[in-house]
Write a protein that holds these residues in place. Structure first.
Motif, PDB file in Angstrom:
ATOM      1  N   SER A   3      89.988 141.798  30.681  1.00  7.97           N
ATOM      2  CA  SER A   3      89.221 140.801  31.425  1.00  7.97           C
ATOM      3  C   SER A   3      87.729 140.968  31.188  1.00  7.97           C
ATOM      4  O   SER A   3      87.001 139.986  31.010  1.00  7.97           O
ATOM      5  N   ASP A   4      87.265 142.214  31.177  1.00  7.14           N
ATOM      6  CA  ASP A   4      85.848 142.489  30.947  1.00  7.14           C
ATOM      7  C   ASP A   4      85.439 142.047  29.543  1.00  7.14           C
ATOM      8  O   ASP A   4      84.395 141.399  29.351  1.00  7.14           O
ATOM      9  N   ILE A   5      86.253 142.399  28.544  1.00  7.75           N
ATOM     10  CA  ILE A   5      85.953 142.003  27.171  1.00  7.75           C
ATOM     11  C   ILE A   5      85.996 140.479  27.045  1.00  7.75           C
ATOM     12  O   ILE A   5      85.157 139.870  26.370  1.00  7.75           O
ATOM     13  N   SER A   6      86.959 139.860  27.707  1.00  7.65           N
ATOM     14  CA  SER A   6      87.076 138.402  27.691  1.00  7.65           C
ATOM     15  C   SER A   6      85.793 137.739  28.178  1.00  7.65           C
ATOM     16  O   SER A   6      85.270 136.818  27.551  1.00  7.65           O
ATOM     17  N   GLN A   7      85.264 138.235  29.286  1.00  8.45           N
ATOM     18  CA  GLN A   7      84.045 137.660  29.855  1.00  8.45           C
ATOM     19  C   GLN A   7      82.822 137.967  29.001  1.00  8.45           C
ATOM     20  O   GLN A   7      81.968 137.100  28.789  1.00  8.45           O
ATOM     21  N   ARG A   8      82.737 139.191  28.503  1.00  9.10           N
ATOM     22  CA  ARG A   8      81.562 139.596  27.737  1.00  9.10           C
ATOM     23  C   ARG A   8      81.498 138.930  26.370  1.00  9.10           C
ATOM     24  O   ARG A   8      80.423 138.582  25.888  1.00  9.10           O
ATOM     25  N   LEU A   9      82.669 138.764  25.730  1.00  8.22           N
ATOM     26  CA  LEU A   9      82.683 138.295  24.345  1.00  8.22           C
ATOM     27  C   LEU A   9      83.189 136.866  24.188  1.00  8.22           C
ATOM     28  O   LEU A   9      83.263 136.351  23.066  1.00  8.22           O
ATOM     29  N   GLY A  10      83.566 136.228  25.287  1.00  8.24           N
ATOM     30  CA  GLY A  10      83.921 134.827  25.226  1.00  8.24           C
ATOM     31  C   GLY A  10      85.239 134.520  24.541  1.00  8.24           C
ATOM     32  O   GLY A  10      85.359 133.524  23.821  1.00  8.24           O
ATOM     33  N   VAL A  11      86.229 135.391  24.747  1.00  6.58           N
ATOM     34  CA  VAL A  11      87.574 135.128  24.222  1.00  6.58           C
ATOM     35  C   VAL A  11      88.541 135.111  25.396  1.00  6.58           C
ATOM     36  O   VAL A  11      88.202 135.534  26.503  1.00  6.58           O
ATOM     37  N   SER A  12      89.753 134.625  25.154  1.00  3.88           N
ATOM     38  CA  SER A  12      90.725 134.587  26.242  1.00  3.88           C
ATOM     39  C   SER A  12      91.162 136.004  26.612  1.00  3.88           C
ATOM     40  O   SER A  12      91.135 136.917  25.783  1.00  3.88           O
ATOM     41  N   GLY A  13      91.578 136.162  27.856  1.00  2.00           N
ATOM     42  CA  GLY A  13      92.062 137.459  28.308  1.00  2.00           C
ATOM     43  C   GLY A  13      93.280 137.914  27.529  1.00  2.00           C
ATOM     44  O   GLY A  13      93.437 139.097  27.215  1.00  2.00           O
ATOM     45  N   TYR A  14      94.151 136.950  27.190  1.00  2.00           N
ATOM     46  CA  TYR A  14      95.355 137.286  26.417  1.00  2.00           C
ATOM     47  C   TYR A  14      94.965 137.827  25.043  1.00  2.00           C
ATOM     48  O   TYR A  14      95.499 138.837  24.592  1.00  2.00           O
ATOM     49  N   TRP A  15      94.033 137.157  24.375  1.00  2.00           N
ATOM     50  CA  TRP A  15      93.610 137.576  23.035  1.00  2.00           C
ATOM     51  C   TRP A  15      92.923 138.941  23.110  1.00  2.00           C
ATOM     52  O   TRP A  15      93.158 139.809  22.259  1.00  2.00           O
ATOM     53  N   ALA A  16      92.104 139.162  24.125  1.00  6.08           N
ATOM     54  CA  ALA A  16      91.432 140.453  24.289  1.00  6.08           C
ATOM     55  C   ALA A  16      92.451 141.570  24.474  1.00  6.08           C
ATOM     56  O   ALA A  16      92.314 142.652  23.903  1.00  6.08           O
ATOM     57  N   ARG A  17      93.498 141.293  25.243  1.00  3.88           N
ATOM     58  CA  ARG A  17      94.520 142.319  25.461  1.00  3.88           C
ATOM     59  C   ARG A  17      95.288 142.615  24.177  1.00  3.88           C
ATOM     60  O   ARG A  17      95.590 143.768  23.870  1.00  3.88           O
ATOM     61  N   GLN A  18      95.612 141.580  23.417  1.00  2.00           N
ATOM     62  CA  GLN A  18      96.317 141.775  22.151  1.00  2.00           C
ATOM     63  C   GLN A  18      95.502 142.642  21.197  1.00  2.00           C
ATOM     64  O   GLN A  18      96.051 143.496  20.502  1.00  2.00           O
ATOM     65  N   ILE A  19      94.206 142.428  21.204  1.00  2.00           N
ATOM     66  CA  ILE A  19      93.323 143.220  20.332  1.00  2.00           C
ATOM     67  C   ILE A  19      93.232 144.664  20.823  1.00  2.00           C
ATOM     68  O   ILE A  19      93.331 145.610  20.038  1.00  2.00           O
ATOM     69  N   CYS A  20      93.060 144.855  22.123  1.00  2.00           N
ATOM     70  CA  CYS A  20      92.950 146.205  22.682  1.00  2.00           C
ATOM     71  C   CYS A  20      94.254 146.983  22.552  1.00  2.00           C
ATOM     72  O   CYS A  20      94.240 148.212  22.489  1.00  2.00           O
ATOM     73  N   ASP A  21      95.371 146.274  22.515  1.00  2.17           N
ATOM     74  CA  ASP A  21      96.672 146.915  22.313  1.00  2.17           C
ATOM     75  C   ASP A  21      96.925 147.255  20.848  1.00  2.17           C
ATOM     76  O   ASP A  21      97.932 147.881  20.513  1.00  2.17           O
TER      77      ASP A  21
END
Length: 202
Positions: free
Chosen positions: A86-104
């Protein structure tokens, strides 16, 4: 600007410098180097022993290193993956789902997002931190240490060791000492082993 030496040369020079200075310290700590480079400990150990790690693609490296950084970030902050995403999503302007897929480590970020992750995780060296080969990544982490050992004047601890002729020490304890505290410590050691001027050995 000259190209850096290869890892094999860096390791050879490190071994020589450590032996010459008689440093009793595990400077090449596998766990710390793995954390610093976001490489698996097995890969770091293999490279330090002169071996060759398994082949990987640039995409593999990027996914794996982001996942390692994400886990380290969660361990340090106590966040859950959903919080981090969620933090990355807000900071970098991507969806929360996409941010989680990347972090995983399941998806490869775009170049633009990778640039944002460099800033988010505060990694040194820019995007190359994620894309460099394992050998190059470890080499980049070791070169500052090699510079300190080969140029002790650039490091207060090593400079004082040379000044007082201290040839063997455990450097792990010095991280919490100021330069002044360390100098007093070394002066005390010197006084305890060298008789005062004009005096005699007991």
């Amino acid at each position: 600007m000259a190209s850096p030496p290869p890892l094999s040369e860096t390791l050879r020079r490190l071994d020589k410098a450590i032996q010459e200075k008689g440093i009793r310290s595990n400077l090449l700590d596998v766990e710390k180097l793995a954390a610093k480079t976001a490489l698996p400990t097995s890969t770091v150990r293999t490279l330090l022993q002169g071996g060759t790690p398994p082949d990987d693609s640039v995409n593999d490296r990027v996914r794996m290193r982001i996942a390692v950084l994400a886990r380290a970030n969660m361990a340090a902050t106590g966040q859950r993956m959903s919080d981090l995403a969620s933090d990355i999503s807000q900071r970098l302007g991507v969806s929360g789902y996409w941010a989680r897929q990347i972090c995983d480590g399941k998806k490869v970020p775009s170049v633009e997002l990778l640039h944002g992750l460099v800033e988010y995780f505060e990694v040194e060296g820019g995007e190359v931190f994620f894309t460099a080969s394992a050998a190059d990544a470890l080499n980049r982490a070791l070169l500052p240490l090699l510079h300190k050992l080969e140029h002790p004047e650039s490091d207060p601890v090593l400079a004082l060791m040379d000044r007082y002729g201290v040839r063997s020490t455990d450097l792990r304890m010095h991280g919490s000492l100021t330069r002044e505290q360390l100098e007093r410590l070394l002066e005390g050691v010197l006084r305890s082993v060298v008789p005062p001027e004009g005096g005699r050995d007991q």
